[in-house]
Design an enzyme around this catalytic site. Structure first.
Site, short mmCIF file in Angstrom:
data_model
loop_
_atom_site.label_atom_id
_atom_site.label_comp_id
_atom_site.label_asym_id
_atom_site.label_seq_id
_atom_site.Cartn_x
_atom_site.Cartn_y
_atom_site.Cartn_z
N GLY A 60 0.83 -1.20 0.00
CA GLY A 60 0.00 0.00 0.00
C GLY A 60 0.86 1.24 0.00
N GLN A 65 2.72 10.05 1.57
CA GLN A 65 4.05 9.45 1.66
C GLN A 65 4.96 9.94 0.53
OE1 GLN A 65 2.18 5.33 2.15
NE2 GLN A 65 4.11 5.13 3.27
N CYS A 113 5.74 -0.04 7.36
CA CYS A 113 5.36 1.11 6.54
C CYS A 113 6.57 1.55 5.72
CB CYS A 113 4.90 2.24 7.46
SG CYS A 113 4.39 3.74 6.60
N LEU A 114 6.35 1.89 4.47
CA LEU A 114 7.44 2.35 3.61
C LEU A 114 8.06 3.65 4.13
CD1 LEU A 114 5.83 1.54 0.15
CD2 LEU A 114 7.77 0.36 1.20
N HIS A 156 -4.82 1.13 7.01
CA HIS A 156 -3.49 1.70 7.22
C HIS A 156 -3.28 2.89 6.27
CE1 HIS A 156 1.04 1.20 7.83
NE2 HIS A 156 0.97 1.95 6.75
N GLU A 157 -3.63 2.70 5.00
CA GLU A 157 -3.42 3.76 4.00
C GLU A 157 -4.36 4.95 4.24
OE1 GLU A 157 -0.71 3.61 2.42
OE2 GLU A 157 -0.39 1.52 2.93
N HIS A 160 -3.04 7.29 6.73
CA HIS A 160 -2.05 8.25 6.20
C HIS A 160 -2.73 9.53 5.70
CE1 HIS A 160 1.82 6.33 6.48
NE2 HIS A 160 1.41 5.24 5.86
#
Length: 186
Positions: A60, A65, A113-114, A156-157, A160
């Site tokens: 994701g 991000q 997470c990225l 999760h996304e 953000h």
């Protein structure tokens, strides 16, 4: 092509801001962004490209991000079966949770997470089932019901987009403590 250098890391102020709603008709810029985001996820899950471009595998990605405060996410969850269709592959514009289960679940290994370059131990409880409304890249309204892992990824996304990091949801004093009804996915 997006690479890891395009992804901002924890501590960057954009990750704590609320993203702006995207208006219709969708601009070419937004459509292109969505396509690049899903392409990044697909590339990150392809071993040759992951290595060639030094990518971290991800399922994701949210526009914040990439330091873009717009309400757009991409999700690409591979099939459990080899060479199967992805379990979920979508770009979601203005995604919104319109209903969710009371029952919660979390990933047994915790979340990553990225934008976070460290391990953060602990369970991240989320709704086990969610119904999401969103606009697709063609500008059409969509509604999808998700459960378990795909539901967790999309939540999760969406977090953000609201300036929330996954570790904000971990019990600070007891990171591996959840309600007895919570399902721990393996």
């Amino acid at each position: 092509m997006l690479t890891m250098k395009d992804i901002i890391r924890e501590g960057h102020p954009t990750l704590r801001k609320v993203s702006e709603k995207i208006e219709r008709p969708l601009s070419e810029e937004i459509i292109s962004l969505g396509q690049e985001m899903i392409q990044f996820l697909q590339n990150s899950q392809t071993p040759e490209l992951e290595e060639k471009y030094d990518l971290r595998p991800g399922v994701g990605l949210a526009a914040p991000q990439l330091n873009i405060l717009k309400r757009i996410i991409a999700v690409h969850i591979p099939s459990i079966e080899e060479d199967g269709e992805p379990e979920l592959s979508a770009v979601m514009i203005n995604p919104k949770i319109i209903s969710h289960s009371v029952k919660q679940s979390c990933l047994g290994d915790g979340e990553g997470c990225l934008s976070v370059d460290r391990e953060v131990p602990g369970y991240v409880p989320r709704a086990s089932k969610v119904t999401i409304s969103y606009i697709d890249l063609k500008g059409n309204d969509q509604k999808i019901r998700l459960r378990d892992y795909p539901a967790i990824v999309v939540q999760h996304e969406i977090d953000h987009l609201n300036g929330v990091m996954f570790y904000d949801r971990i019990n600070e004093d007891h990171p591996f403590e959840v309600d007895e009804d919570t399902i721990i996915l393996g």
